[in-house]
Design a protein around this motif. Structure first.
Motif, PDB file in Angstrom:
ATOM      1  N   ASN A  64       0.797  -1.222   0.000  1.00 12.13           N
ATOM      2  CA  ASN A  64       0.000   0.000   0.000  1.00 12.13           C
ATOM      3  C   ASN A  64       0.827   1.269   0.000  1.00 12.13           C
ATOM      4  O   ASN A  64       0.285   2.361  -0.001  1.00 12.13           O
ATOM      5  CB  ASN A  64      -0.943  -0.001   1.212  1.00 12.13           C
ATOM      6  N   GLY A  65       2.147   1.139   0.008  1.00 14.18           N
ATOM      7  CA  GLY A  65       2.990   2.298  -0.224  1.00 14.18           C
ATOM      8  C   GLY A  65       3.373   3.090   1.022  1.00 14.18           C
ATOM      9  O   GLY A  65       2.773   2.981   2.085  1.00 14.18           O
ATOM     10  N   THR A  66       4.422   3.887   0.854  1.00 12.18           N
ATOM     11  CA  THR A  66       4.925   4.812   1.867  1.00 12.18           C
ATOM     12  C   THR A  66       4.788   6.218   1.291  1.00 12.18           C
ATOM     13  O   THR A  66       5.112   6.445   0.120  1.00 12.18           O
ATOM     14  CB  THR A  66       6.396   4.510   2.196  1.00 12.18           C
ATOM     15  N   TYR A  67       4.323   7.155   2.105  1.00 19.99           N
ATOM     16  CA  TYR A  67       3.987   8.477   1.581  1.00 19.99           C
ATOM     17  C   TYR A  67       4.721   9.574   2.345  1.00 19.99           C
ATOM     18  O   TYR A  67       4.913   9.497   3.569  1.00 19.99           O
ATOM     19  CB  TYR A  67       2.483   8.733   1.687  1.00 19.99           C
ATOM     20  N   ILE A  68       5.134  10.608   1.603  1.00 16.64           N
ATOM     21  CA  ILE A  68       5.574  11.871   2.176  1.00 16.64           C
ATOM     22  C   ILE A  68       4.497  12.879   1.804  1.00 16.64           C
ATOM     23  O   ILE A  68       4.332  13.237   0.639  1.00 16.64           O
ATOM     24  CB  ILE A  68       6.943  12.318   1.620  1.00 16.64           C
ATOM     25  N   GLY A  69       3.723  13.295   2.787  1.00 13.18           N
ATOM     26  CA  GLY A  69       2.543  14.093   2.469  1.00 13.18           C
ATOM     27  C   GLY A  69       1.573  13.242   1.668  1.00 13.18           C
ATOM     28  O   GLY A  69       1.178  12.157   2.089  1.00 13.18           O
ATOM     29  N   SER A  70       1.211  13.714   0.482  1.00 12.90           N
ATOM     30  CA  SER A  70       0.307  12.959  -0.384  1.00 12.90           C
ATOM     31  C   SER A  70       1.047  12.214  -1.489  1.00 12.90           C
ATOM     32  O   SER A  70       0.425  11.592  -2.342  1.00 12.90           O
ATOM     33  CB  SER A  70      -0.708  13.915  -1.026  1.00 12.90           C
TER      34      SER A  70
END
Length: 587
Positions: A64-70
């Motif tokens: 499901n991913g890793t996010y910086i902000g959006s």
């Protein structure tokens, strides 16, 4: 020396602070420094690591991913104030700057970050059809070739062959994009690489992966080159864009100091999937016609690999969706046990992790949990929806659901591994269970594991005729049942999961600092009930975005799933319960 730390600002770990010394692992597994016990989070999800070039966060191939902000990232150098999101948890990166300046990275990194177009409409480009460029790569020379030319040709063919072997072995779509760019960078001297694919619904190009040698700022690309390659199926090269009279003075290629650029479509049969775009900065004539031929020759197999990965991803998603539909068919028929399937699945997964099961075993465990009660489809509504205690005759009919579930799955090959979860989850370790009265280790491990998860949820969840037990009372019953009702090893694993706090948020009804929440009846995510909410209000699950109407029966609050167009029932003035009241277990 620079002082760095993470501050958790949302989610179940809110308020925690961790100093960064070397590396911090993030994931669902208990061996991580930051354990995020949520279905959205992979077992080993991401790592934050100090390097000579700065502190980076790297995604470890999560689903499901890793996010910086959006923004979803694969690898990213953190800056003060960055907000990191992993599943439901948000963390702020804080740093007290030192006196020295950090060096720029010496090597390129795979980074996911915004890609922006500069408007350069009207620029004139000369290009060749990708199919014809591909053919020239394998074309025999018109005159006798020298030893050096033959050696170069063999080297190019070997590079394409090796690159194709690597990407052909990758089935995960997200990982495939990174591997494609990694291999392209071994073939041609690029500074930036971008893969863009066509979005099915809109037909627009969407950035899927970026590899860049620059750690800062957005990656700027030429809209003219990308659109021409995609729409005309042309392979394009510009040798020295800064001096190329075909580009206007305001073109993005000049503004961004792009000295050379190449772009080729990703072609699969008659379909254009997207484009691969490359450029260099500050180096004139970096790309040759031979580089373009290499890129186009590689883009063909890359397109096939991407299409195959897309097919596989759709197939796996359809598989998961089918299981969810079956599980929800049970949930919708029996709203008295709403969320039971999802809670049991989550409990079972935590036990499996505690027992050290492999990722593949956990995947099967998750699917087995989802379908463990599928046999209830064959149970009469009068029995399934009865609000009171069942008679002996009704209970005998209910007891057939494990066998019915097994029969539903036995003729479908990919469901066969899930049968033990459905068939044996009501067996008891002392042999007094059903349907077969198996004893001890004669019961398959899947059934022994799920029996603990299923019973714990039955004890702690609310029913129309009684409120759920306090979790402490329920866990005491699990301990009491070791060796009689439960496999001691599975029971101990459940107790450890509870004591470590890893299942608190899975419980149907839990409180934290006075915050009320309910389980989403579709995906089991726990939804905070607003402070001034009333029975009848509609709230939305933040994960699956389904609408839930707050309902209450016998002082038990739950959310009833609403369709997108369904009209809510009228509100009531019934106050919400302030806190759960444990009730003694009845025999």
């Amino acid at each position: 020396m620079k002082q760095e730390r993470l501050v958790v600002i949302s989610g179940p770990l809110q308020g925690q602070e961790l100093d960064i010394h070397g590396a911090i692992n993030i994931g669902r597994s208990p061996e991580n420094e930051i354990q995020v016990n949520d279905m959205q989070v992979s077992r080993k999800h991401a790592i934050i690591q100090q390097t000579p070039a700065g502190t980076i966060i790297r995604d470890l191939g999560s689903g499901n991913g890793t996010y910086i902000g959006s923004r979803r990232v694969l690898e990213y150098r953190l800056a003060k104030g960055d907000i990191i999101r992993v599943g439901p948890v948000e963390m702020r990166y804080e740093a007290e700057e030192g006196n020295g300046q950090q060096d720029e990275p010496k090597t390129t990194k795979v980074i996911e970050r915004p890609v922006r177009y500069e408007q350069d409409e009207g620029s004139m480009l000369s290009a060749s059809a990708a199919e014809s460029v591909y053919q020239t790569f394998f074309q025999a020379p018109q005159q006798a070739a020298s030893t050096d030319q033959l050696r170069t040709a063999l080297t190019r063919l070997a590079a394409i062959y090796d690159a194709n072997k690597i990407i052909a072995s990758e089935r995960d779509l997200r990982k495939l994009f990174a591997r494609v760019l990694d291999q392209i960078f071994t073939l041609v001297p690029a500074h930036n690489g971008v893969i863009m694919l066509k979005e099915e619904k809109t037909g627009e190009l969407v950035t899927e992966c970026v590899k860049s040698g620059s750690p800062k700022g957005d990656v700027m690309i030429s809209k003219t080159i990308v659109r021409r390659a995609f729409e005309a199926r042309d392979a394009i090269i510009t040798y020295n864009a800064a001096d190329d009279s075909r580009f206007g003075a305001g073109a993005s290629i000049i503004a961004q100091n792009i000295a050379s650029a190449m772009c080729t479509p990703l072609l699969h049969q008659d379909e254009t999937l997207g484009v691969i775009y490359l450029d260099t900065r500050g180096t004139t004539n970096a790309f040759s016609q031979g580089d373009l031929e290499l890129l186009v020759a590689f883009a063909g197999p890359a397109a096939i690999a991407i299409k195959n990965a897309q097919y596989l991803a759709k197939l796996e998603q359809a598989y998961q969706d089918t299981l969810i539909v079956l599980a929800n068919a049970i949930e919708l028929r029996d709203h008295y046990t709403v969320g039971h399937t999802w809670r049991v699945t989550n409990f079972a997964l935590e036990i499996a992790r505690q027992l050290g099961w492999s990722d593949e075993q956990q995947k099967i465990c998750q699917m087995g949990g989802v379908l463990h009660d599928v046999g209830k489809i064959a149970i009469d509504d009068a029995i399934l929806r009865k609000p009171g205690k069942l008679t002996d005759e009704e209970y005998a009919k209910m007891k057939v659901h494990p066998e019915r579930g097994a029969r539903l799955m036995r003729d479908i090959e990919f469901l066969v591994p899930l049968i033990p979860y459905a068939l044996y989850h009501h067996e008891r370790y002392d042999g007094r269970g059903y349907p077969y009265g198996l004893k001890g280790e004669d019961i398959p491990l899947e059934g022994r594991l799920l029996a603990v998860a299923d019973t714990f949820d039955a004890m702690t969840s609310n029913r129309p005729y009684r409120k759920g037990l306090d979790p402490e009372i329920a866990i005491a019953e699990v301990i009491k049942g070791k060796g009689t009702q439960f496999d001691p090893v599975c029971a101990d694993a459940m107790v450890e999961c509870y004591r470590s706090g890893r299942i608190k948020q899975i419980l149907q009804d839990y409180f934290k600092d006075g915050v009320k929440s309910i389980a989403c009846s579709f995906c089991s995510t726990y939804v905070v009930v607003p402070e001034k909410a009333e029975v009848g209000d509609i709230i939305e699950c933040g994960v699956c975005h389904r609408r839930l109407q707050l309902r209450m029966q016998n002082e038990a609050l739950y959310g009833e799933l609403m369709s997108a167009t369904e009209t809510p029932l009228p509100k009531t003035t019934t106050p919400l319960p302030a806190t759960p009241t444990p009730v003694p277990q009845t025999k």
